[in-house]
Design an enzyme around this catalytic site. Structure first.
Site, PDB file in Angstrom:
ATOM      1  N   ASP A  74       2.499  -2.520  -3.257  1.00 50.74           N
ATOM      2  CA  ASP A  74       2.305  -3.828  -3.903  1.00 50.74           C
ATOM      3  C   ASP A  74       2.887  -3.794  -5.314  1.00 50.74           C
ATOM      4  O   ASP A  74       3.024  -2.733  -5.913  1.00 50.74           O
ATOM      5  CB  ASP A  74       0.812  -4.155  -4.018  1.00 50.74           C
ATOM      6  CG  ASP A  74       0.150  -4.288  -2.657  1.00 50.74           C
ATOM      7  OD1 ASP A  74       0.859  -4.571  -1.677  1.00 50.74           O
ATOM      8  OD2 ASP A  74      -1.079  -4.083  -2.597  1.00 50.74           O
TER       9      ASP A  74
HETATM   10  N1  URA Z   1      -2.690  -0.305  -0.058  1.00 47.61           N
HETATM   11  C1  URA Z   1      -2.704  -1.369  -0.874  1.00 47.61           C
HETATM   12  O1  URA Z   1      -3.651  -2.128  -0.899  1.00 47.61           O
HETATM   13  N2  URA Z   1      -1.623  -1.589  -1.657  1.00 47.61           N
HETATM   14  C2  URA Z   1      -0.556  -0.749  -1.688  1.00 47.61           C
HETATM   15  O2  URA Z   1       0.382  -0.981  -2.453  1.00 47.61           O
HETATM   16  C3  URA Z   1      -0.555   0.370  -0.840  1.00 47.61           C
HETATM   17  C4  URA Z   1      -1.643   0.561  -0.028  1.00 47.61           C
END
Ligand code: URA
Length: 239
Positions: free
Chosen positions: A102
């Site tokens: 993310d």
């Molecule tokens: N889980 C999440 O919530 N975000 C990420 O970026 C990776 C794993």
């Protein structure tokens, strides 16, 4: 890359000629005749011989320590992308990220031109482990640890594989926790949703490990090519 594609590209054969080379036993990997046209090969790891000629591949493998604020996408109108960070590298357009982080997550992201390796490392049956360090807005409890070990059920009913949750520290005054979480799958926003299912919020997230690869001393915002040893550690994922 796929052995059939490598032969077609480097020996400039038609598809039919390439297949004939296999059928005539002219293709060898590590000294053994192979009929496996789709085998994923890299000349750093495999000795590839076709009709007595050695073939070389040119795949690239980068370990990136993604900073917060950067998106795992090829292009973005507003934000810097992981591709922007590797812009001065050759073949950047041929790279693909192994999974996505993310925008507000930092940490380990493997980027490679080896599309088949990307597919295999992400395939659910491979169960490649990912380790995250997370800050949580509340105190994580022993009950949470037990729930993660059983398999968290998301609010929409999706069930996760068992995961190992370890409490690294509690801040009693702020009533928050630092944790480490090991998961063997890669659902969308998985870590955040797992904690949400326990009524808690992830306030910071960092991936520190994926399969045999670790961030170690790579500083956030930097990247480097995989070492030969790291590439060898990925060899079991070459099908
Ligand atoms: N889980 C999440 O919530 N975000 C990420 O970026 C990776 C794993």
């Amino acid at each position: 890359m796929r052995l059939d594609k490598l032969i077609e590209e480097q020996l400039q054969t038609s598809r039919k000629e390439m297949k004939r080379l296999f059928l005539r036993g002219k293709v060898r990997v590590d000294g053994q005749v192979t009929l496996n046209e789709s085998q994923n090969v890299d000349s750093q790891l495999h000795r590839i011989e076709v009709d007595g000629r050695m073939l070389l591949t040119k795949e690239r493998y980068y370990l990136l320590a993604k900073p917060k604020g950067v998106v795992t996408a090829k292009r973005d109108a507003q934000h810097q992308t992981v591709f922007d960070l590797l812009r001065k590298e050759p073949m950047v357009e041929q790279l693909a990220p192994v999974g996505r982080l993310d925008r507000d997550t930092e940490g380990l992201l493997l980027m490679t031109s080896n599309g088949q390796l990307v597919y295999d490392l992400l395939h659910p049956t491979k169960k490649v482990i990912k380790v995250y360090q997370a800050s949580i807005n509340e105190c994580v409890t022993e009950e949470d640890i037990a729930d993660f070990a059983k398999g968290i059920v998301f609010l929409d009913g999706t069930t996760c594989q068992p995961a190992e949750l370890t409490i690294l520290s509690h801040d009693a005054e702020a009533n928050t926790s630092e944790v480490e979480l090991t998961i063997s799958e890669g659902k969308f926003h998985q870590v955040k949703k797992m904690f949400l299912a326990c009524g808690k919020k992830v306030t910071a997230l960092k991936r520190t490990k994926m399969g045999p690869l670790t961030l170690e001393s790579l500083e956030i915002g930097n990247y480097r090519e995989l070492t030969f040893v790291e590439l060898q550690q990925l060899k079991p994922y070459f099908r």
